[in-house]
Design a protein around this motif. Structure first.
Motif, PDB file in Angstrom:
ATOM      1  N   LEU A  51     -24.694  27.340 -29.311  1.00 46.84           N
ATOM      2  CA  LEU A  51     -23.950  27.666 -28.126  1.00 46.84           C
ATOM      3  C   LEU A  51     -22.685  26.956 -27.897  1.00 46.84           C
ATOM      4  O   LEU A  51     -22.417  26.103 -27.982  1.00 46.84           O
ATOM      5  N   GLU A  52     -21.901  28.117 -27.948  1.00 45.37           N
ATOM      6  CA  GLU A  52     -20.373  27.781 -28.288  1.00 45.37           C
ATOM      7  C   GLU A  52     -19.730  27.424 -27.053  1.00 45.37           C
ATOM      8  O   GLU A  52     -18.712  26.654 -26.865  1.00 45.37           O
ATOM      9  N   TYR A  53     -20.220  27.940 -25.826  1.00 46.00           N
ATOM     10  CA  TYR A  53     -19.483  27.908 -24.454  1.00 46.00           C
ATOM     11  C   TYR A  53     -20.398  28.090 -23.378  1.00 46.00           C
ATOM     12  O   TYR A  53     -21.310  29.089 -23.336  1.00 46.00           O
ATOM     13  N   ILE A  54     -20.204  27.314 -22.337  1.00 45.86           N
ATOM     14  CA  ILE A  54     -20.992  27.426 -21.017  1.00 45.86           C
ATOM     15  C   ILE A  54     -20.168  26.985 -20.017  1.00 45.86           C
ATOM     16  O   ILE A  54     -19.282  25.973 -20.025  1.00 45.86           O
ATOM     17  N   ASP A  55     -20.215  27.874 -18.644  1.00 42.97           N
ATOM     18  CA  ASP A  55     -19.472  27.112 -17.689  1.00 42.97           C
ATOM     19  C   ASP A  55     -20.366  27.209 -16.358  1.00 42.97           C
ATOM     20  O   ASP A  55     -21.585  27.543 -16.705  1.00 42.97           O
ATOM     21  N   SER A  56     -19.841  26.946 -15.319  1.00 45.49           N
ATOM     22  CA  SER A  56     -20.648  26.844 -14.009  1.00 45.49           C
ATOM     23  C   SER A  56     -21.760  28.020 -13.899  1.00 45.49           C
ATOM     24  O   SER A  56     -22.628  27.970 -13.416  1.00 45.49           O
ATOM     25  N   THR A  57     -21.270  29.178 -14.349  1.00 45.75           N
ATOM     26  CA  THR A  57     -21.928  30.433 -14.124  1.00 45.75           C
ATOM     27  C   THR A  57     -23.289  30.299 -14.851  1.00 45.75           C
ATOM     28  O   THR A  57     -24.282  30.964 -14.632  1.00 45.75           O
TER      29      THR A  57
END
Ligand SMILES: Nc1ncnc2c1ncn2[C@@H]1O[C@H](COP(=O)(O)OP(=O)(O)O)[C@@H](O)[C@H]1O
Ligand SMILES: Nc1ncnc2c1ncn2[C@@H]1O[C@H](COP(=O)(O)OP(=O)(O)O)[C@@H](O)[C@H]1O
Lengths: 105, 142, 142, 105
Positions: A54-60
């Motif tokens: 998992l390279e990236y996650i944000d509030s969405t």
């Protein structure tokens, strides 16, 4: 980069294993939500998220976790996360989400 | 790459569509890494910028044919990023810190931006559009 | 990704500095691949756009504090890219096809752009700046 | 992505081997030019360019090749290129450069 999702039910531990590969953002969070809902319709169970790729996650994406936790907690189930990148751990820490779901390492 | 730059401006105008947020992350990664930000700072900047763009796209109330603008101001020791939409705006006063224990799914974005960036300013108002400006300072070498 | 788009515009304003050409390639790669161009076409587009940007930077005669503009117009079946600088311009009439047998080091850029893109138009003139517009059509599926 | 250059002199074949990794564009062509000039000052010889990891080149890089060819041809030396990506071969073909330097495969 898009998001790839692999899901499988681990009979031994009686939980869903969800491998997330790529990026969860506004564009891909809907796919994650759909995958999780399908899993839980098929079979109720805790969910272990494998974060190795998992390279990236944000509030969405975090919102999908929170919405899922709301469903799971009613049945005393939970979300477990494993092998997250430091930047993603930091995000769980800032938001306090690391106190609500289970960070396995 | 190490010539003296006083102040450079890069501007990106993009349709209100979620598909473009990952492209904006590519752009800011290129800018921030050539400025010498480390991996942790670059991740912070990517998340903060994505949050601001997601808000413009989700909450701005603009159609996909309209564009919003991301401006990068690159100075010797800091990167200033503004995300401006020409949408419906909102009232900053009503913003509350997220209450995660109540498992609210919304309201994390601006809180995350403020946590990750060194300075954040929001200019918005009913039907004035919204402009959020955030600054990340280059850390001094140890 | 497959919703109907009639026409979308993405615009990038960038300083006249060589460091940014690779960032522009990242941007166009993201746009072209999400439109469904294949690898060969994407490489063609990257090279053509880089040539145009290199020309703006090298020949425009602008200082590094000034910006030039890259505009992408995304339609269902084609991508139109314009690179516009506000520099000194030139006379297109004097352009000659490259004579490689004489081992001239210059004069390849516009020749390459014309070879790789489906349609190319140049608007320029002494102290009017230069704008080069190039089109790549999506190939029909076999 | 930047440009990395590895150079070594192959005594057996009596030529320079130049491994290019990354992108040659307006920003990096100067580094290539400098490397080539240093090589030829140290020892005159043909140059074999290994293209396995050359991701990108445009006219700013081709101009370096052309300028170098001009120097080399005076001494009956040449540039040889090996393992280029299809997109880069196409560029040599369009410009006619493939008829002036030696494409080894
Ligand atoms: N660009 C914007 N345009 C209009 N309203 C906005 C904008 N950005 C934020 N808002 C408002 O502020 C609220 C809080 O935003 P945020 O903290 O990012 O959380 P979330 O997006 O999850 O609701 C949003 O719900 C929205 O009402
Ligand atoms: N944006 C520009 N501004 C001013 N002059 C230009 C511009 N683009 C091209 N030119 C002129 O056209 C000539 C040919 O350009 P090109 O075919 O790209 O070859 P090269 O850049 O190698 O000279 C340049 O040498 C320059 O005189």
């Amino acid at each position: 980069m898009a998001l790839k999702i692999q899901k499988s039910f681990n009979e031994e531990e009686q939980l869903w294993v969800l491998v997330l590969e790529g990026e969860v953002d506004l564009h891909t969070a809907g796919i994650l939500k759909k995958a999780v809902n399908e899993m839980l319709e098929e079979k109720k169970g805790s969910i272990r998220i494998m974060g190795d790729q998992l390279e990236y996650i944000d509030s969405t994406g975090l919102s999908v976790f929170i919405g899922t936790l709301k469903q799971l907690q009613k049945e005393n189930l939970n979300i477990l996360v494993r092998n997250l990148k430091p930047s993603i751990k930091k995000l769980l820490n800032i938001t306090g989400l690391d106190k609500i779901l289970v960070v396995e390492n | 790459m190490n010539h003296e730059i006083n102040r450079e401006m890069i501007e990106l105008s993009i349709p209100h569509r979620s598909e473009y947020v990952s492209m904006i992350r590519l752009t800011v990664t290129a800018i921030a890494s050539s400025m010498g930000f480390d991996i942790e700072d670059i991740e912070d900047i990517k998340v903060a910028l994505s949050e601001a763009c997601s808000n413009a796209i989700m909450h701005g109330g603009c159609s996909a044919e309209e564009n919003f603008v991301v401006q990068f101001i690159r100075e010797q020791k800091r990167l200033t990023i503004s995300v401006s939409d020409f949408g419906k705006g909102y009232s900053v006063q009503t913003l509350q810190d997220p209450k995660l224990e109540e498992l609210n799914e919304g309201g994390l974005g601006i809180f995350i931006i403020r946590s990750l960036m060194d300075d954040v300013k929001i200019k918005t108002g009913s039907s004035q559009g919204t402009s959020i400006t955030m600054i990340k300072n280059l850390r001094e070498e140890a």
